[in-house]
Design a protein around this motif. Sequence first.
Motif, PDB file in Angstrom:
ATOM      1  N   ALA A   8       0.840  -1.202   0.000  1.00 19.99           N
ATOM      2  CA  ALA A   8       0.000   0.000   0.000  1.00 19.99           C
ATOM      3  C   ALA A   8       0.875   1.251   0.000  1.00 19.99           C
ATOM      4  N   LYS A   9       1.955   1.234   0.767  1.00 11.08           N
ATOM      5  CA  LYS A   9       2.885   2.366   0.783  1.00 11.08           C
ATOM      6  C   LYS A   9       3.556   2.503  -0.579  1.00 11.08           C
ATOM      7  N   ARG A  10       3.951   1.378  -1.168  1.00 10.88           N
ATOM      8  CA  ARG A  10       4.581   1.400  -2.494  1.00 10.88           C
ATOM      9  C   ARG A  10       3.607   1.973  -3.524  1.00 10.88           C
ATOM     10  N   GLN A  11       2.338   1.601  -3.412  1.00 11.15           N
ATOM     11  CA  GLN A  11       1.328   2.103  -4.346  1.00 11.15           C
ATOM     12  C   GLN A  11       1.224   3.626  -4.266  1.00 11.15           C
ATOM     13  N   ARG A  12       1.196   4.161  -3.061  1.00 12.68           N
ATOM     14  CA  ARG A  12       1.108   5.619  -2.909  1.00 12.68           C
ATOM     15  C   ARG A  12       2.298   6.307  -3.578  1.00 12.68           C
ATOM     16  N   LEU A  13       3.480   5.734  -3.446  1.00 13.16           N
ATOM     17  CA  LEU A  13       4.672   6.312  -4.068  1.00 13.16           C
ATOM     18  C   LEU A  13       4.617   6.199  -5.595  1.00 13.16           C
ATOM     19  N   VAL A  14       4.130   5.082  -6.095  1.00  8.47           N
ATOM     20  CA  VAL A  14       3.981   4.887  -7.540  1.00  8.47           C
ATOM     21  C   VAL A  14       2.992   5.904  -8.098  1.00  8.47           C
ATOM     22  N   GLU A  15       1.889   6.116  -7.391  1.00  9.32           N
ATOM     23  CA  GLU A  15       0.905   7.102  -7.838  1.00  9.32           C
ATOM     24  C   GLU A  15       1.517   8.501  -7.868  1.00  9.32           C
ATOM     25  N   GLU A  16       2.311   8.812  -6.863  1.00  4.69           N
ATOM     26  CA  GLU A  16       2.983  10.116  -6.821  1.00  4.69           C
ATOM     27  C   GLU A  16       3.952  10.253  -7.992  1.00  4.69           C
ATOM     28  N   ALA A  17       4.705   9.208  -8.261  1.00  6.29           N
ATOM     29  CA  ALA A  17       5.635   9.226  -9.391  1.00  6.29           C
ATOM     30  C   ALA A  17       4.880   9.428 -10.705  1.00  6.29           C
ATOM     31  N   GLY A  18       3.732   8.782 -10.830  1.00  7.06           N
ATOM     32  CA  GLY A  18       2.917   8.930 -12.040  1.00  7.06           C
ATOM     33  C   GLY A  18       2.466  10.359 -12.259  1.00  7.06           C
ATOM     34  N   PHE A  25       2.002  -2.384 -11.042  1.00  2.73           N
ATOM     35  CA  PHE A  25       2.163  -0.986 -10.653  1.00  2.73           C
ATOM     36  C   PHE A  25       2.353  -0.073 -11.871  1.00  2.73           C
ATOM     37  N   ILE A  26       2.994  -0.564 -12.920  1.00  6.64           N
ATOM     38  CA  ILE A  26       3.111   0.238 -14.141  1.00  6.64           C
ATOM     39  C   ILE A  26       1.726   0.477 -14.739  1.00  6.64           C
ATOM     40  N   ALA A  27       0.878  -0.537 -14.720  1.00  7.42           N
ATOM     41  CA  ALA A  27      -0.495  -0.369 -15.220  1.00  7.42           C
ATOM     42  C   ALA A  27      -1.226   0.695 -14.403  1.00  7.42           C
ATOM     43  N   LEU A  28      -1.079   0.662 -13.092  1.00  6.68           N
ATOM     44  CA  LEU A  28      -1.706   1.665 -12.229  1.00  6.68           C
ATOM     45  C   LEU A  28      -1.114   3.049 -12.490  1.00  6.68           C
ATOM     46  N   GLU A  29       0.209   3.116 -12.581  1.00  3.17           N
ATOM     47  CA  GLU A  29       0.867   4.397 -12.825  1.00  3.17           C
ATOM     48  C   GLU A  29       0.442   4.986 -14.169  1.00  3.17           C
ATOM     49  N   THR A  30       0.238   4.147 -15.165  1.00  6.20           N
ATOM     50  CA  THR A  30      -0.232   4.601 -16.475  1.00  6.20           C
ATOM     51  C   THR A  30      -1.592   5.282 -16.349  1.00  6.20           C
ATOM     52  N   GLU A  31      -2.495   4.678 -15.560  1.00 10.97           N
ATOM     53  CA  GLU A  31      -3.811   5.280 -15.326  1.00 10.97           C
ATOM     54  C   GLU A  31      -3.678   6.632 -14.640  1.00 10.97           C
TER      55      GLU A  31
END
Length: 107
Positions: free
Chosen positions: A35-45, A94-100
């Motif tokens: 969940a923490k990694r996801q938040r960071l991936v979203e921020e990077a996106g 996570f790349i799929a999520l970051e793409t969104e």
Amino acid sequence: MLGFLFKNGGEVMRDLAAVRQEIDEIDEHLITCLAKRQRLVEEAGLLKPKNDTQAVNAQERVEEVIRNCCERARAANLSPRVAEAIWRTMIGAFIALETEVNSQSKK
């Protein structure tokens, strides 16, 4: 409560329920970390240029992460093959999520 079994020779061995309980506890910790990694991936996106698939996919970064993962796996006595398979699957998701997220950014 941990259950234990005794094998011939008096060796102590946990029962399956105790092992599964410990696995469940590890899974709970992994979910928190993911969940923490996801938040960071979203921020990077959001920080990358909008709709820049090359920036989002960042193949060089992916390979760097995989190399580091395999090195850490070896040091921790985890099969590098297992670690690589898990990380490649995780990174793909996570790349799929970051793409969104990136496609909805204002950059």
